[in-house]
Write a protein that holds these residues in place. Structure first.
Motif, PDB file in Angstrom:
ATOM      1  N   VAL A  11      47.526-112.011   7.308  1.00 19.03           N
ATOM      2  CA  VAL A  11      47.786-110.807   6.515  1.00 19.03           C
ATOM      3  C   VAL A  11      47.393-109.559   7.306  1.00 19.03           C
ATOM      4  CG1 VAL A  11      47.058-109.527   4.457  1.00 19.03           C
ATOM      5  CG2 VAL A  11      47.612-111.957   4.289  1.00 19.03           C
ATOM      6  N   GLU A  12      46.243-109.584   7.954  1.00 20.46           N
ATOM      7  CA  GLU A  12      45.781-108.434   8.745  1.00 20.46           C
ATOM      8  C   GLU A  12      46.697-108.150   9.929  1.00 20.46           C
ATOM      9  OE1 GLU A  12      41.710-109.020   9.866  1.00 20.46           O
ATOM     10  OE2 GLU A  12      41.061-109.194   7.771  1.00 20.46           O
ATOM     11  N   ARG A  13      47.105-109.199  10.631  1.00 16.81           N
ATOM     12  CA  ARG A  13      47.983-109.023  11.793  1.00 16.81           C
ATOM     13  C   ARG A  13      49.329-108.417  11.380  1.00 16.81           C
ATOM     14  NH1 ARG A  13      46.617-111.991  16.504  1.00 16.81           N
ATOM     15  NH2 ARG A  13      44.693-113.153  16.232  1.00 16.81           N
ATOM     16  N   LEU A  14      49.897-108.919  10.284  1.00 15.72           N
ATOM     17  CA  LEU A  14      51.167-108.388   9.810  1.00 15.72           C
ATOM     18  C   LEU A  14      51.006-106.956   9.300  1.00 15.72           C
ATOM     19  CD1 LEU A  14      52.650-111.495   7.973  1.00 15.72           C
ATOM     20  CD2 LEU A  14      53.501-110.460  10.084  1.00 15.72           C
ATOM     21  N   ALA A  15      49.930-106.679   8.579  1.00 13.06           N
ATOM     22  CA  ALA A  15      49.701-105.332   8.036  1.00 13.06           C
ATOM     23  C   ALA A  15      49.566-104.305   9.156  1.00 13.06           C
ATOM     24  CB  ALA A  15      48.455-105.325   7.163  1.00 13.06           C
ATOM     25  N   ALA A  16      48.963-104.695  10.262  1.00 13.38           N
ATOM     26  CA  ALA A  16      48.808-103.780  11.394  1.00 13.38           C
ATOM     27  C   ALA A  16      50.155-103.366  11.988  1.00 13.38           C
ATOM     28  CB  ALA A  16      47.940-104.432  12.478  1.00 13.38           C
ATOM     29  N   LYS A  17      51.181-104.164  11.760  1.00  7.85           N
ATOM     30  CA  LYS A  17      52.518-103.873  12.271  1.00  7.85           C
ATOM     31  C   LYS A  17      53.464-103.367  11.182  1.00  7.85           C
ATOM     32  CE  LYS A  17      51.550-105.409  16.394  1.00  7.85           C
ATOM     33  NZ  LYS A  17      51.476-104.540  17.543  1.00  7.85           N
ATOM     34  N   GLY A  18      52.942-103.175   9.954  1.00  8.73           N
ATOM     35  CA  GLY A  18      53.768-102.641   8.876  1.00  8.73           C
ATOM     36  C   GLY A  18      54.486-103.694   8.046  1.00  8.73           C
ATOM     37  N   TYR A  19      53.976-104.911   8.072  1.00  7.57           N
ATOM     38  CA  TYR A  19      54.595-106.004   7.326  1.00  7.57           C
ATOM     39  C   TYR A  19      53.573-106.668   6.418  1.00  7.57           C
ATOM     40  CZ  TYR A  19      58.473-105.470  10.536  1.00  7.57           C
ATOM     41  OH  TYR A  19      59.518-104.962  11.246  1.00  7.57           O
ATOM     42  N   GLY A  20      54.045-107.524   5.564  1.00  6.21           N
ATOM     43  CA  GLY A  20      53.189-108.289   4.676  1.00  6.21           C
ATOM     44  C   GLY A  20      53.763-109.675   4.508  1.00  6.21           C
ATOM     45  N   VAL A  21      53.112-110.464   3.672  1.00  6.31           N
ATOM     46  CA  VAL A  21      53.560-111.821   3.420  1.00  6.31           C
ATOM     47  C   VAL A  21      53.609-112.044   1.914  1.00  6.31           C
ATOM     48  CG1 VAL A  21      51.253-112.838   3.581  1.00  6.31           C
ATOM     49  CG2 VAL A  21      53.230-114.246   4.053  1.00  6.31           C
ATOM     50  N   ALA A  22      54.629-112.766   1.491  1.00  6.03           N
ATOM     51  CA  ALA A  22      54.796-113.128   0.083  1.00  6.03           C
ATOM     52  C   ALA A  22      55.408-114.520   0.042  1.00  6.03           C
ATOM     53  CB  ALA A  22      55.697-112.122  -0.626  1.00  6.03           C
ATOM     54  N   PHE A  23      55.520-115.047  -1.154  1.00  6.61           N
ATOM     55  CA  PHE A  23      56.121-116.361  -1.337  1.00  6.61           C
ATOM     56  C   PHE A  23      57.220-116.226  -2.377  1.00  6.61           C
ATOM     57  CE2 PHE A  23      51.915-116.866   0.265  1.00  6.61           C
ATOM     58  CZ  PHE A  23      52.059-117.826   1.248  1.00  6.61           C
ATOM     59  N   ARG A  24      58.390-116.721  -2.036  1.00  4.78           N
ATOM     60  CA  ARG A  24      59.543-116.653  -2.937  1.00  4.78           C
ATOM     61  C   ARG A  24      60.245-118.004  -2.939  1.00  4.78           C
ATOM     62  NH1 ARG A  24      60.823-110.810  -2.139  1.00  4.78           N
ATOM     63  NH2 ARG A  24      58.814-109.903  -2.667  1.00  4.78           N
ATOM     64  N   ASP A  25      60.376-118.587  -4.110  1.00  2.00           N
ATOM     65  CA  ASP A  25      61.051-119.885  -4.267  1.00  2.00           C
ATOM     66  C   ASP A  25      60.562-120.923  -3.265  1.00  2.00           C
ATOM     67  OD1 ASP A  25      62.663-119.105  -6.453  1.00  2.00           O
ATOM     68  OD2 ASP A  25      64.047-118.099  -5.085  1.00  2.00           O
TER      69      ASP A  25
END
Length: 93
Positions: A31-45
């Motif tokens: 989550v931290e690595r993605l947030a530093a680049k302007g992204y996030g993580v979620a779960f869908r289906d």
């Protein structure tokens, strides 16, 4: 779910995002690595989805990047996901 991507866009995303997913040592680290680049993580289906942090729109799945949820779960452990009311999506708890 994210829309289909053309091969050039997918190649750029793989070169930029895949190393972040592969280097993460925990779900929190991911989550931290993605947030530093302007992204996030979620779960869908049942899929891990990389989202644009500003718009909350899905960009691609982990599978599209060559790092499916099952691979991450085998390395990082099962994610603790807080389900949304729709029953089809959620976020890391």
């Amino acid at each position: 779910m994210p829309p289909p991507l053309d091969c050039e866009t997918l190649a750029l995303l793989r070169s930029f995002l895949t190393p972040l997913l592969e280097a993460a040592g925990s779900w929190g680290d991911l989550v931290e690595r993605l947030a530093a680049k302007g992204y996030g993580v979620a779960f869908r289906d049942g899929h891990l989805v990389v989202i644009n942090a500003e718009t909350d729109m899905p960009v691609c799945t982990g599978t599209m990047l060559g790092v499916p949820l099952r691979t991450l779960a085998a390395r990082l452990g099962r994610p603790c996901v807080k389900s949304h009311r729709d029953g089809h999506s959620g976020n890391l708890a």
